[in-house]
Design a protein around this motif. Structure first.
Motif, PDB file in Angstrom:
ATOM      1  N   GLN A   1     -15.023 -31.166  64.413  1.00 27.17           N
ATOM      2  CA  GLN A   1     -13.954 -32.122  64.687  1.00 27.17           C
ATOM      3  C   GLN A   1     -13.144 -31.723  65.914  1.00 27.17           C
ATOM      4  OE1 GLN A   1     -13.662 -35.102  62.970  1.00 27.17           O
ATOM      5  NE2 GLN A   1     -15.612 -34.319  62.225  1.00 27.17           N
ATOM      6  N   CYS A   2     -12.938 -30.438  66.102  1.00 28.37           N
ATOM      7  CA  CYS A   2     -12.164 -29.956  67.249  1.00 28.37           C
ATOM      8  C   CYS A   2     -12.850 -30.315  68.566  1.00 28.37           C
ATOM      9  CB  CYS A   2     -11.931 -28.454  67.153  1.00 28.37           C
ATOM     10  SG  CYS A   2     -13.443 -27.461  67.009  1.00 28.37           S
ATOM     11  N   VAL A   3     -14.164 -30.212  68.585  1.00 27.05           N
ATOM     12  CA  VAL A   3     -14.924 -30.516  69.798  1.00 27.05           C
ATOM     13  C   VAL A   3     -14.855 -32.010  70.109  1.00 27.05           C
ATOM     14  CG1 VAL A   3     -17.195 -30.389  70.893  1.00 27.05           C
ATOM     15  CG2 VAL A   3     -16.457 -28.565  69.369  1.00 27.05           C
ATOM     16  N   LEU A   4     -14.888 -32.833  69.079  1.00 26.95           N
ATOM     17  CA  LEU A   4     -14.790 -34.278  69.283  1.00 26.95           C
ATOM     18  C   LEU A   4     -13.428 -34.681  69.831  1.00 26.95           C
ATOM     19  CD1 LEU A   4     -16.559 -35.551  66.043  1.00 26.95           C
ATOM     20  CD2 LEU A   4     -17.475 -35.534  68.374  1.00 26.95           C
ATOM     21  N   VAL A   5     -12.377 -34.011  69.368  1.00 25.75           N
ATOM     22  CA  VAL A   5     -11.012 -34.364  69.758  1.00 25.75           C
ATOM     23  C   VAL A   5     -10.612 -33.731  71.089  1.00 25.75           C
ATOM     24  CG1 VAL A   5      -8.586 -34.163  69.074  1.00 25.75           C
ATOM     25  CG2 VAL A   5     -10.307 -34.733  67.368  1.00 25.75           C
ATOM     26  N   ALA A   6     -11.004 -32.485  71.322  1.00 24.95           N
ATOM     27  CA  ALA A   6     -10.574 -31.752  72.521  1.00 24.95           C
ATOM     28  C   ALA A   6     -11.741 -30.968  73.123  1.00 24.95           C
ATOM     29  CB  ALA A   6      -9.412 -30.820  72.181  1.00 24.95           C
ATOM     30  N   PRO A   7     -12.713 -31.660  73.715  1.00 25.23           N
ATOM     31  CA  PRO A   7     -13.900 -30.969  74.238  1.00 25.23           C
ATOM     32  C   PRO A   7     -13.635 -30.062  75.427  1.00 25.23           C
ATOM     33  CG  PRO A   7     -13.933 -33.285  74.861  1.00 25.23           C
ATOM     34  CD  PRO A   7     -12.786 -33.101  73.898  1.00 25.23           C
ATOM     35  N   GLU A   8     -12.490 -30.209  76.079  1.00 25.68           N
ATOM     36  CA  GLU A   8     -12.155 -29.320  77.190  1.00 25.68           C
ATOM     37  C   GLU A   8     -11.633 -27.978  76.698  1.00 25.68           C
ATOM     38  OE1 GLU A   8     -10.802 -32.402  76.870  1.00 25.68           O
ATOM     39  OE2 GLU A   8     -12.035 -33.494  78.291  1.00 25.68           O
ATOM     40  N   VAL A   9     -11.243 -27.931  75.423  1.00 30.57           N
ATOM     41  CA  VAL A   9     -10.648 -26.726  74.855  1.00 30.57           C
ATOM     42  C   VAL A   9     -11.597 -26.019  73.890  1.00 30.57           C
ATOM     43  CG1 VAL A   9      -8.667 -25.819  73.550  1.00 30.57           C
ATOM     44  CG2 VAL A   9      -8.354 -27.750  75.114  1.00 30.57           C
ATOM     45  N   PHE A  10     -12.425 -26.793  73.177  1.00 26.42           N
ATOM     46  CA  PHE A  10     -13.295 -26.230  72.140  1.00 26.42           C
ATOM     47  C   PHE A  10     -14.752 -26.608  72.364  1.00 26.42           C
ATOM     48  CE2 PHE A  10      -9.161 -27.221  70.218  1.00 26.42           C
ATOM     49  CZ  PHE A  10      -8.776 -25.963  69.802  1.00 26.42           C
ATOM     50  N   ASP A  11     -15.638 -25.719  71.925  1.00 28.92           N
ATOM     51  CA  ASP A  11     -17.072 -25.978  71.899  1.00 28.92           C
ATOM     52  C   ASP A  11     -17.593 -25.352  70.613  1.00 28.92           C
ATOM     53  OD1 ASP A  11     -19.592 -26.815  72.616  1.00 28.92           O
ATOM     54  OD2 ASP A  11     -19.726 -25.603  74.427  1.00 28.92           O
ATOM     55  N   GLN A  12     -18.895 -25.435  70.398  1.00 30.57           N
ATOM     56  CA  GLN A  12     -19.508 -24.830  69.224  1.00 30.57           C
ATOM     57  C   GLN A  12     -20.701 -23.992  69.639  1.00 30.57           C
ATOM     58  OE1 GLN A  12     -19.838 -28.756  67.096  1.00 30.57           O
ATOM     59  NE2 GLN A  12     -19.480 -27.425  65.328  1.00 30.57           N
ATOM     60  N   ARG A  13     -20.911 -22.897  68.898  1.00 25.22           N
ATOM     61  CA  ARG A  13     -22.096 -22.078  69.129  1.00 25.22           C
ATOM     62  C   ARG A  13     -23.325 -22.861  68.700  1.00 25.22           C
ATOM     63  NH1 ARG A  13     -19.538 -16.653  66.673  1.00 25.22           N
ATOM     64  NH2 ARG A  13     -20.465 -17.507  64.784  1.00 25.22           N
ATOM     65  N   ASP A  14     -24.398 -22.727  69.463  1.00 28.50           N
ATOM     66  CA  ASP A  14     -25.632 -23.450  69.162  1.00 28.50           C
ATOM     67  C   ASP A  14     -26.287 -22.984  67.859  1.00 28.50           C
ATOM     68  OD1 ASP A  14     -25.491 -25.085  71.419  1.00 28.50           O
ATOM     69  OD2 ASP A  14     -26.616 -23.655  72.649  1.00 28.50           O
ATOM     70  N   ASP A  15     -26.206 -21.700  67.579  1.00 28.56           N
ATOM     71  CA  ASP A  15     -26.952 -21.160  66.436  1.00 28.56           C
ATOM     72  C   ASP A  15     -26.340 -21.484  65.078  1.00 28.56           C
ATOM     73  OD1 ASP A  15     -24.867 -19.438  67.167  1.00 28.56           O
ATOM     74  OD2 ASP A  15     -25.884 -17.671  66.380  1.00 28.56           O
ATOM     75  N   ASP A  16     -25.003 -21.513  64.983  1.00 26.37           N
ATOM     76  CA  ASP A  16     -24.386 -21.734  63.672  1.00 26.37           C
ATOM     77  C   ASP A  16     -23.252 -22.749  63.659  1.00 26.37           C
ATOM     78  OD1 ASP A  16     -22.453 -20.263  64.977  1.00 26.37           O
ATOM     79  OD2 ASP A  16     -22.497 -18.572  63.591  1.00 26.37           O
ATOM     80  N   GLY A  17     -22.902 -23.309  64.806  1.00 25.15           N
ATOM     81  CA  GLY A  17     -21.870 -24.344  64.866  1.00 25.15           C
ATOM     82  C   GLY A  17     -20.442 -23.847  64.829  1.00 25.15           C
ATOM     83  N   VAL A  18     -20.250 -22.537  64.806  1.00 27.39           N
ATOM     84  CA  VAL A  18     -18.897 -21.986  64.764  1.00 27.39           C
ATOM     85  C   VAL A  18     -18.181 -22.296  66.080  1.00 27.39           C
ATOM     86  CG1 VAL A  18     -17.565 -19.818  64.685  1.00 27.39           C
ATOM     87  CG2 VAL A  18     -19.422 -20.218  63.064  1.00 27.39           C
ATOM     88  N   VAL A  19     -16.901 -22.576  65.968  1.00 31.79           N
ATOM     89  CA  VAL A  19     -16.088 -22.952  67.122  1.00 31.79           C
ATOM     90  C   VAL A  19     -16.074 -21.851  68.188  1.00 31.79           C
ATOM     91  CG1 VAL A  19     -13.931 -22.090  66.096  1.00 31.79           C
ATOM     92  CG2 VAL A  19     -13.837 -23.876  67.824  1.00 31.79           C
TER      93      VAL A  19
END
Length: 68
Positions: free
Chosen positions: A15-33
């Protein structure tokens, strides 16, 4: 504003990536912020606060700057 994340709490909802993609991303392997910007510019403040609010795991902490 200063942002911290607790990776151990993160459930990978993204949800953080959807709302603020300039601030947050997710790791490819496990989706952790992944925190891209711990001190986002003022133009990102509203989105960053919203991202923290919608995080189902409450893994995002926002510290507001205190002006003296």
């Amino acid at each position: 504003m200063h942002i911290t994340i607790d990776e151990d709490k993160c459930c990978g909802a993204g949800q953080c990536v959807l709302v603020a993609p300039e601030v947050f991303d997710q790791r490819d392997d496990d989706g952790v912020v992944v925190l891209l910007d711990a001190d986002p510019g003022e133009e990102q403040n509203a989105a960053t606060r919203e991202a923290a609010a919608v995080c189902p795991a409450t893994a995002i902490s926002v510290q507001e700057e205190v002006t003296a």
